[in-house]
Design a protein around this motif. Sequence first.
Motif, PDB file in Angstrom:
ATOM      1  N   MET A 107       6.842 -37.059 -15.404  1.00 38.19           N
ATOM      2  CA  MET A 107       7.671 -37.985 -14.632  1.00 38.19           C
ATOM      3  C   MET A 107       8.819 -38.469 -15.505  1.00 38.19           C
ATOM      4  O   MET A 107       8.647 -38.730 -16.696  1.00 38.19           O
ATOM      5  CB  MET A 107       6.831 -39.158 -14.140  1.00 38.19           C
TER       6      MET A 107
ATOM      7  N   GLU B 221       3.852 -42.256  -9.980  1.00 38.87           N
ATOM      8  CA  GLU B 221       3.193 -41.083 -10.547  1.00 38.87           C
ATOM      9  C   GLU B 221       2.161 -40.493  -9.594  1.00 38.87           C
ATOM     10  O   GLU B 221       1.955 -39.285  -9.544  1.00 38.87           O
ATOM     11  CB  GLU B 221       2.535 -41.457 -11.876  1.00 38.87           C
TER      12      GLU B 221
ATOM     13  N   LEU C  10       4.442 -38.741  -6.545  1.00 40.67           N
ATOM     14  CA  LEU C  10       5.337 -37.608  -6.811  1.00 40.67           C
ATOM     15  C   LEU C  10       4.705 -36.242  -6.542  1.00 40.67           C
ATOM     16  O   LEU C  10       5.394 -35.349  -6.031  1.00 40.67           O
ATOM     17  CB  LEU C  10       5.852 -37.683  -8.251  1.00 40.67           C
TER      18      LEU C  10
ATOM     19  N   HIS D 140      12.822 -37.728  -4.904  1.00 41.82           N
ATOM     20  CA  HIS D 140      12.826 -38.881  -5.796  1.00 41.82           C
ATOM     21  C   HIS D 140      12.119 -40.079  -5.160  1.00 41.82           C
ATOM     22  O   HIS D 140      11.954 -40.153  -3.943  1.00 41.82           O
ATOM     23  CB  HIS D 140      14.263 -39.293  -6.145  1.00 41.82           C
TER      24      HIS D 140
ATOM     25  N   VAL E 239      13.331 -42.268  -9.985  1.00 39.20           N
ATOM     26  CA  VAL E 239      12.245 -41.574 -10.666  1.00 39.20           C
ATOM     27  C   VAL E 239      12.037 -40.214 -10.018  1.00 39.20           C
ATOM     28  O   VAL E 239      12.039 -40.092  -8.789  1.00 39.20           O
ATOM     29  CB  VAL E 239      10.939 -42.404 -10.580  1.00 39.20           C
TER      30      VAL E 239
ATOM     31  N   SER F 199      10.165 -35.959 -10.785  1.00 39.69           N
ATOM     32  CA  SER F 199       9.180 -35.188 -11.543  1.00 39.69           C
ATOM     33  C   SER F 199       9.804 -34.159 -12.455  1.00 39.69           C
ATOM     34  O   SER F 199       9.115 -33.546 -13.271  1.00 39.69           O
ATOM     35  CB  SER F 199       8.215 -34.484 -10.576  1.00 39.69           C
TER      36      SER F 199
ATOM     37  N   ASP G 187       7.733 -28.953 -13.300  1.00 43.63           N
ATOM     38  CA  ASP G 187       7.072 -30.195 -12.922  1.00 43.63           C
ATOM     39  C   ASP G 187       6.377 -30.791 -14.128  1.00 43.63           C
ATOM     40  O   ASP G 187       5.930 -30.088 -15.023  1.00 43.63           O
ATOM     41  CB  ASP G 187       6.037 -29.931 -11.830  1.00 43.63           C
TER      42      ASP G 187
END
Length: 336
Positions: free
Chosen positions: A1, A126, A129, A137, A169, A171, A317
């Motif tokens: 992340m 977290e 995602l 996002h 935020v 990934s 990722d």
Amino acid sequence: MHIKQIWSHIPEHIVPIRELNEHLGLNHAQTKVLEKIHGLKQVRHDRDGDLSSLLGQVLAQVTGHPDVAPTSIKYIIYCHTIQENFPFPMKVLQALKRVYGLQHAIAFSLTQQNCASGLIALHVAETLLPSLEADDHILILTGEKTFSPVVQLIPNTTVMGEASAAVLVGSRGAGSHVVGLTSITLGQFCNVLTGSPQILREFQEIYIPRLCEVIVTAVEQAGLTLQQIQYIVPHNVNLSSWKKVAAGLSYPYERIYTSNVQEIGHCFCSDPYINLQAILEQKLMQPGDYYLLVTVGLGVTFSVAVMQYAETGGDGDDHGVNRFLKPTEVGVNGPA
């Protein structure tokens, strides 16, 4: 992340602490404690705007950014300390979504951890995602008004100011990598400001040692040492407590970013993100440097995010945070 981008809005209007005496019910001696001992100088106040305006200032920056596709924002997590910070039946988030073309995003609030809710949002992001596409996002949104003396003052500790922040935020891609997340909640201090004097004394006794302990735990869980941490990016509660933390950790005080404490005061959940933006704009870190986002929410929750600064992120990722998601300790509600 990764934390991919940060935006903030700090109102221009400055209110010196001493001018808040009557409003906050402070005498001269109490004001001197805030100024001389705790290092507080002034706060910011958005005189002409309401909560929608304060949050809208950063949402306009987000949706107007050339590298951000509003349709990629699938969740908006609004973090706030004051549980009821706008009157019923207003729906501030829903109205803002319409204004800024984010109707498609699912919006919800986090508030249970008070001023630590902004970092707790990283835990929540977290978990969300992996259900999204690689280029999607999550937007973490912070900011609230000091509409009453009750919410603006933590007695003998700090004065709250107004500001807002938005954190994108994702990934993958550019931005600081979230290495580890650690949060500890001690529920026996759930009503530290309204409970017995004994609870308050106990909280004051454990605050610095437990905060230091959580910082050390977070760093060790990330496989690092404090010597490898370039900066601690804190909340702006006051200068005196961070000097004690620096001493307790044997960590250089000048590497705890406290420049905004005197300038804007404690802005609820926004502090760590505003301070991080300032550090990045001043180019105080190099790619590869490790740093900590640290905050405390009354109740009490200690929260630390271990970060690694990167101007560019990985192409794949990122699942490297999961092993640090479980809180080290969750307190059980004790006597109040």
